[in-house]
Design a protein around this motif. Structure first.
Motif, mmCIF file in Angstrom:
data_model
loop_
_atom_site.group_PDB
_atom_site.id
_atom_site.type_symbol
_atom_site.label_atom_id
_atom_site.label_comp_id
_atom_site.label_asym_id
_atom_site.label_seq_id
_atom_site.Cartn_x
_atom_site.Cartn_y
_atom_site.Cartn_z
ATOM 1 N N SER A 52 43.196 54.671 41.281
ATOM 2 C CA SER A 52 41.867 55.254 40.927
ATOM 3 C C SER A 52 40.902 53.946 41.015
ATOM 4 C CB SER A 52 41.839 55.565 39.337
ATOM 5 O OG SER A 52 40.592 55.951 39.205
ATOM 6 N N GLN A 53 40.975 52.640 40.675
ATOM 7 C CA GLN A 53 40.151 51.555 40.638
ATOM 8 C C GLN A 53 39.920 51.181 42.438
ATOM 9 O OE1 GLN A 53 41.348 47.926 38.871
ATOM 10 N NE2 GLN A 53 39.535 46.882 39.531
ATOM 11 N N ILE A 54 40.913 51.423 43.211
ATOM 12 C CA ILE A 54 40.691 51.108 44.620
ATOM 13 C C ILE A 54 39.639 51.945 45.300
ATOM 14 C CG2 ILE A 54 42.651 52.048 46.065
ATOM 15 C CD1 ILE A 54 42.826 49.462 47.235
ATOM 16 N N ARG A 55 39.878 53.377 44.745
ATOM 17 C CA ARG A 55 38.914 54.624 45.305
ATOM 18 C C ARG A 55 37.693 54.225 44.712
ATOM 19 N NH1 ARG A 55 43.897 57.612 44.555
ATOM 20 N NH2 ARG A 55 43.382 58.118 42.412
ATOM 21 N N ASP A 56 37.463 53.953 43.623
ATOM 22 C CA ASP A 56 36.216 53.666 43.222
ATOM 23 C C ASP A 56 35.320 52.552 43.699
ATOM 24 O OD1 ASP A 56 36.584 55.442 41.155
ATOM 25 O OD2 ASP A 56 36.941 53.809 39.491
ATOM 26 N N GLN A 57 36.219 51.420 44.279
ATOM 27 C CA GLN A 57 35.707 50.516 45.144
ATOM 28 C C GLN A 57 35.264 50.897 46.601
ATOM 29 O OE1 GLN A 57 38.038 47.046 42.777
ATOM 30 N NE2 GLN A 57 37.030 46.446 44.730
ATOM 31 N N GLY A 58 35.746 52.193 46.989
ATOM 32 C CA GLY A 58 35.221 52.626 48.412
ATOM 33 C C GLY A 58 36.575 52.623 49.506
ATOM 34 N N PHE A 59 37.678 52.117 48.966
ATOM 35 C CA PHE A 59 38.920 52.242 49.633
ATOM 36 C C PHE A 59 39.575 53.737 49.638
ATOM 37 C CE2 PHE A 59 38.083 48.058 48.917
ATOM 38 C CZ PHE A 59 38.354 47.240 50.049
ATOM 39 N N THR A 60 40.469 54.018 50.624
ATOM 40 C CA THR A 60 41.164 55.309 50.519
ATOM 41 C C THR A 60 42.507 55.028 50.018
ATOM 42 O OG1 THR A 60 39.910 56.125 52.503
ATOM 43 C CG2 THR A 60 41.888 57.158 51.882
ATOM 44 N N CYS A 61 42.815 55.710 49.140
ATOM 45 C CA CYS A 61 44.462 55.882 48.496
ATOM 46 C C CYS A 61 44.729 57.050 48.379
ATOM 47 C CB CYS A 61 44.582 54.994 47.442
ATOM 48 S SG CYS A 61 45.964 54.806 46.998
ATOM 49 N N ASP A 62 45.072 57.895 49.184
ATOM 50 C CA ASP A 62 45.796 59.252 48.935
ATOM 51 C C ASP A 62 47.449 59.100 48.593
ATOM 52 O OD1 ASP A 62 43.285 60.236 49.990
ATOM 53 O OD2 ASP A 62 43.936 60.374 52.026
ATOM 54 N N LYS A 63 47.442 59.838 47.666
ATOM 55 C CA LYS A 63 49.020 59.816 47.229
ATOM 56 C C LYS A 63 49.732 58.549 46.964
ATOM 57 C CE LYS A 63 49.707 64.413 49.023
ATOM 58 N NZ LYS A 63 50.486 65.211 50.074
ATOM 59 N N PRO A 64 49.266 57.925 45.908
ATOM 60 C CA PRO A 64 49.981 56.326 45.720
ATOM 61 C C PRO A 64 51.434 56.586 45.506
ATOM 62 C CG PRO A 64 48.668 57.206 43.488
ATOM 63 C CD PRO A 64 48.374 58.207 44.655
ATOM 64 N N LYS A 65 52.040 55.575 46.307
ATOM 65 C CA LYS A 65 53.471 55.955 46.191
ATOM 66 C C LYS A 65 54.372 54.724 45.234
ATOM 67 C CE LYS A 65 54.097 57.813 50.834
ATOM 68 N NZ LYS A 65 54.651 57.638 52.121
ATOM 69 N N GLY A 66 53.595 53.674 45.183
ATOM 70 C CA GLY A 66 54.282 52.723 44.146
ATOM 71 C C GLY A 66 53.149 51.375 44.219
ATOM 72 N N ALA A 67 53.317 50.672 42.861
ATOM 73 C CA ALA A 67 52.524 49.346 42.728
ATOM 74 C C ALA A 67 53.487 48.346 42.275
ATOM 75 C CB ALA A 67 51.563 49.588 41.599
ATOM 76 N N GLU A 68 53.612 47.281 42.979
ATOM 77 C CA GLU A 68 54.493 46.053 42.665
ATOM 78 C C GLU A 68 53.661 44.773 42.279
ATOM 79 O OE1 GLU A 68 57.946 43.627 45.149
ATOM 80 O OE2 GLU A 68 57.672 45.817 45.622
ATOM 81 N N ARG A 69 54.036 44.154 41.367
ATOM 82 C CA ARG A 69 53.292 43.011 40.959
ATOM 83 C C ARG A 69 53.969 41.711 41.746
ATOM 84 N NH1 ARG A 69 53.628 39.764 35.434
ATOM 85 N NH2 ARG A 69 51.791 38.546 35.770
ATOM 86 N N GLU A 70 53.081 40.996 42.481
ATOM 87 C CA GLU A 70 53.379 39.724 42.873
ATOM 88 C C GLU A 70 53.348 38.614 41.937
ATOM 89 O OE1 GLU A 70 50.984 39.623 46.579
ATOM 90 O OE2 GLU A 70 53.011 40.078 47.694
ATOM 91 N N VAL A 71 54.319 38.099 41.299
ATOM 92 C CA VAL A 71 54.480 37.672 40.217
ATOM 93 C C VAL A 71 54.041 35.801 40.829
ATOM 94 C CG1 VAL A 71 55.873 36.114 38.610
ATOM 95 C CG2 VAL A 71 56.239 38.653 38.997
ATOM 96 N N LYS A 72 54.434 35.569 41.813
ATOM 97 C CA LYS A 72 54.519 34.147 42.418
ATOM 98 C C LYS A 72 52.721 34.067 42.797
ATOM 99 C CE LYS A 72 58.985 33.197 44.240
ATOM 100 N NZ LYS A 72 59.612 32.874 44.946
ATOM 101 N N GLU A 73 52.086 35.158 43.195
ATOM 102 C CA GLU A 73 50.678 34.831 43.607
ATOM 103 C C GLU A 73 49.782 35.146 42.431
ATOM 104 O OE1 GLU A 73 49.918 34.329 46.808
ATOM 105 O OE2 GLU A 73 51.864 34.405 47.120
ATOM 106 N N SER A 74 50.194 35.632 41.335
ATOM 107 C CA SER A 74 49.405 35.816 40.244
ATOM 108 C C SER A 74 49.048 34.568 39.297
ATOM 109 C CB SER A 74 50.160 36.936 39.048
ATOM 110 O OG SER A 74 50.279 38.257 39.837
ATOM 111 N N LYS A 75 47.944 34.636 38.898
ATOM 112 C CA LYS A 75 47.646 33.420 38.024
ATOM 113 C C LYS A 75 47.169 33.911 36.554
ATOM 114 C CE LYS A 75 45.231 31.462 41.993
ATOM 115 N NZ LYS A 75 44.156 30.934 42.533
ATOM 116 N N PRO A 76 46.709 33.289 35.660
ATOM 117 C CA PRO A 76 46.261 33.824 34.357
ATOM 118 C C PRO A 76 44.995 34.444 34.591
ATOM 119 C CG PRO A 76 47.118 31.423 33.891
ATOM 120 C CD PRO A 76 47.139 31.723 35.781
ATOM 121 N N ASN A 77 44.830 35.520 34.120
ATOM 122 C CA ASN A 77 43.702 36.255 34.305
ATOM 123 C C ASN A 77 43.432 36.884 35.766
ATOM 124 O OD1 ASN A 77 42.914 36.263 31.595
ATOM 125 N ND2 ASN A 77 41.999 34.440 31.847
#
Length: 91
Positions: free
Chosen positions: A36-61
């Motif tokens: 929903s957020q990505i669509r609100d920003q103008g990108f296409t995301c028909d039928k989302p299949k999955g979301a995986e968190r990238e722990v190593k790439e994430s930072k606080p906040n």
């Protein structure tokens, strides 16, 4: 749903730790909120299949997710109270 309310709910889920601790069966709300957020920003995301968190790439906040949609795959950096940084990944 009002965009501000939607983003507030999305941010609250991560502040209280719901997003990172979700099990596979509870992944659907995360996947749907990211789509929903990505669509609100103008990108296409028909039928989302999955979301995986990238722990190593994430930072606080700054939580990094790989969002797989039927049509494309995106790397999203979710930052509270800001639009997500979005990078379309090659298939």
């Amino acid at each position: 749903m009002d965009k501000t309310l939607h983003l507030a709910i999305f941010g609250f889920a991560f502040v209280v730790g719901i997003g990172p601790a979700m099990s596979q069966s509870a992944d659907e709300p995360t996947r749907d909120l990211l789509a929903s957020q990505i669509r609100d920003q103008g990108f296409t995301c028909d039928k989302p299949k999955g979301a995986e968190r990238e722990v190593k790439e994430s930072k606080p906040n700054e939580t990094v997710w790989i969002l797989t949609c039927e049509n494309d795959t995106y790397r999203m950096t979710v930052i509270p109270d800001m639009a997500a940084k979005v990078e379309k990944l090659k298939k």
